[in-house]
Structure formats: structure tokens, C-alpha cells
Design an enzyme around this catalytic site. Structure first.
Site, PDB file in Angstrom:
ATOM      1  N   HIS A   1     -67.857  19.909  59.925  1.00  0.00           N
ATOM      2  CA  HIS A   1     -69.109  19.460  60.185  1.00  0.00           C
ATOM      3  C   HIS A   1     -69.757  20.238  61.308  1.00  0.00           C
ATOM      4  O   HIS A   1     -69.229  20.993  61.995  1.00  0.00           O
ATOM      5  CB  HIS A   1     -69.101  17.902  60.747  1.00  0.00           C
ATOM      6  CG  HIS A   1     -68.676  16.752  59.915  1.00  0.00           C
ATOM      7  ND1 HIS A   1     -69.099  15.632  60.127  1.00  0.00           N
ATOM      8  CD2 HIS A   1     -68.038  17.116  58.675  1.00  0.00           C
ATOM      9  CE1 HIS A   1     -68.526  14.966  58.821  1.00  0.00           C
ATOM     10  NE2 HIS A   1     -67.750  15.833  58.342  1.00  0.00           N
TER      11      HIS A   1
ATOM     12  N   GLU B   1     -71.571  19.915  63.951  1.00  0.00           N
ATOM     13  CA  GLU B   1     -71.263  19.337  65.306  1.00  0.00           C
ATOM     14  C   GLU B   1     -69.826  19.920  65.881  1.00  0.00           C
ATOM     15  O   GLU B   1     -69.746  20.581  66.768  1.00  0.00           O
ATOM     16  CB  GLU B   1     -71.245  17.950  65.779  1.00  0.00           C
ATOM     17  CG  GLU B   1     -72.428  17.499  65.160  1.00  0.00           C
ATOM     18  CD  GLU B   1     -72.434  16.595  63.832  1.00  0.00           C
ATOM     19  OE1 GLU B   1     -72.092  17.347  62.929  1.00  0.00           O
ATOM     20  OE2 GLU B   1     -72.897  15.671  63.826  1.00  0.00           O
TER      21      GLU B   1
ATOM     22  N   CYS C   1     -71.339  11.425  62.972  1.00  0.00           N
ATOM     23  CA  CYS C   1     -70.495  10.588  62.710  1.00  0.00           C
ATOM     24  C   CYS C   1     -69.342  10.120  63.589  1.00  0.00           C
ATOM     25  O   CYS C   1     -69.383  10.890  64.690  1.00  0.00           O
ATOM     26  CB  CYS C   1     -69.928  11.135  61.225  1.00  0.00           C
ATOM     27  SG  CYS C   1     -68.533  12.366  61.526  1.00  0.00           S
TER      28      CYS C   1
ATOM     29  N   CYS D   1     -67.426  13.239  64.656  1.00  0.00           N
ATOM     30  CA  CYS D   1     -68.285  14.168  65.488  1.00  0.00           C
ATOM     31  C   CYS D   1     -68.655  13.629  67.075  1.00  0.00           C
ATOM     32  O   CYS D   1     -68.637  14.060  67.911  1.00  0.00           O
ATOM     33  CB  CYS D   1     -69.444  14.731  65.045  1.00  0.00           C
ATOM     34  SG  CYS D   1     -69.125  15.750  63.475  1.00  0.00           S
TER      35      CYS D   1
END
Length: 168
Positions: A65, A67, A95, A98
Site C-alpha cells: 500500500h 502508506e 485501512c 496502514c
């Protein structure tokens, strides 16, 4: 194609919207390579210390991801796992995975664009970032360039549905 790094970029006195615009550029780059268009930029003072777009499809990695990739880059560039005095700008609400990484990295401020009612962990679905039982709770600001961030996602998924023949 590797993500473009913005590390070392020194841009004094940028506003939250201007930093988010950089994250949006990374989101668009992610979309161009077939990844969900999410971009993240971590700033300390006026310096970018970490940046990335989603790379799950490109790297075949469910944890790639934007992040997490930006946090890893920031930790390396800052020389430690704690990221004090930083702000994370991300185009989509983090999410749970993260958000957990944000807490563990001790990022003091998170600014996100579009809310994620299906997986958001900064208040939409659950609120990991505001969980009082955790040892770190960052300041959170939602909705910066929300329409632009949401449009990039909407366009990406509409194109995927059109390409696969799916309808809503």
C-alpha cells in the site's frame, strides 16, 4: 516501472492541499500501471522524506500500500523507525493495516483526501487512529482535496468495470 521518489524535495511553505496534490500525482502514476490509485507523501518540515503510490499489482504484494511504502522510505531516509515531526498525506483514508503502521511509526499527523466507508480505519468504518487504548493517536484531518481524490478512484474503477463488461 519503479515509483518516482520525491525524497529530498524541498518546497517551503506548501499548504495541505499542495502536499495532497503531490500525493494525487503518485496516485495517478499507480493507476497508469494498473494499481488502485492511492498516493502517499510523508513530509518533515518542508522536506519530503517518503513517498509512494500503491504497488500491490506491480509487486504482487498485498502489503504494498502507498502508506506502507512511504513509511518504509521515510524510516530509511530519517534513519529510524519513529517518524517524529512528520505529516502523512494520503489520497484515501488508511485501512486497518496502514493505520496500525502509522501508529507504530508514531506519525503525529495524518491528512487524507477521500473517506473509505468499506475499509477506512480513521473513522469511517473503524477508528484505529483514534483508539484510546493505543499508545499513540495522531491528529487526523479528513477531506483535503476530497473531490479530486475521490474522482481518481471513481474513474479508475469505472474504467475497470467497462473493460471487463461489468455493470454496477
Amino acid at each position: 516501472m519503479a515509483s518516482r521518489s520525491l525524497i529530498g524535495m524541498d518546497v517551503a511553505s506548501k499548504t495541505d492541499a499542495e502536499w495532497m496534490a503531490l500525493a494525487l500525482d503518485l496516485a495517478r502514476e499507480a493507476a497508469a500501471r494498473g494499481d488502485v490509485p492511492v498516493g502517499a507523501v510523508i513530509v518533515r518540515g518542508s522536506d519530503v522524506v517518503g513517498s509512494a503510490g500503491n504497488r500491490r499489482e506491480a509487486d504482487l504484494d498485498p502489503t504494498a500500500h502507498a502508506e506502507l511504502l512511504a513509511i518504509r522510505e521515510a524510516a530509511e531516509s530519517m534513519g529510524g523507525w519513529r517518524l517524529p515531526d512528520t505529516t502523512l498525506y494520503v489520497t484515501l483514508e488508511p485501512c486497518a493495516m496502514c493505520a496500525g503502521a502509522i501508529v507504530l511509526a508514531r506519525i503525529p499527523r495524518v491528512v487524507f483526501g477521500a473517506s473509505d466507508p468499506k475499509a477506512g480505519a480513521a473513522g469511517s468504518l473503524i477508528d484505529v487512529l483514534g483508539e484510546p487504548g493505543l499508545n499513540h493517536r495522531p491528529e487526523v484531518e479528513a477531506g483535503v482535496l476530497e473531490a479530486e481524490c475521490g474522482a481518481v478512484l471513481t474513474e479508475f474503477f469505472a474504467a475497470r468495470r467497462a473493460g471487463s463488461g461489468q455493470t454496477e
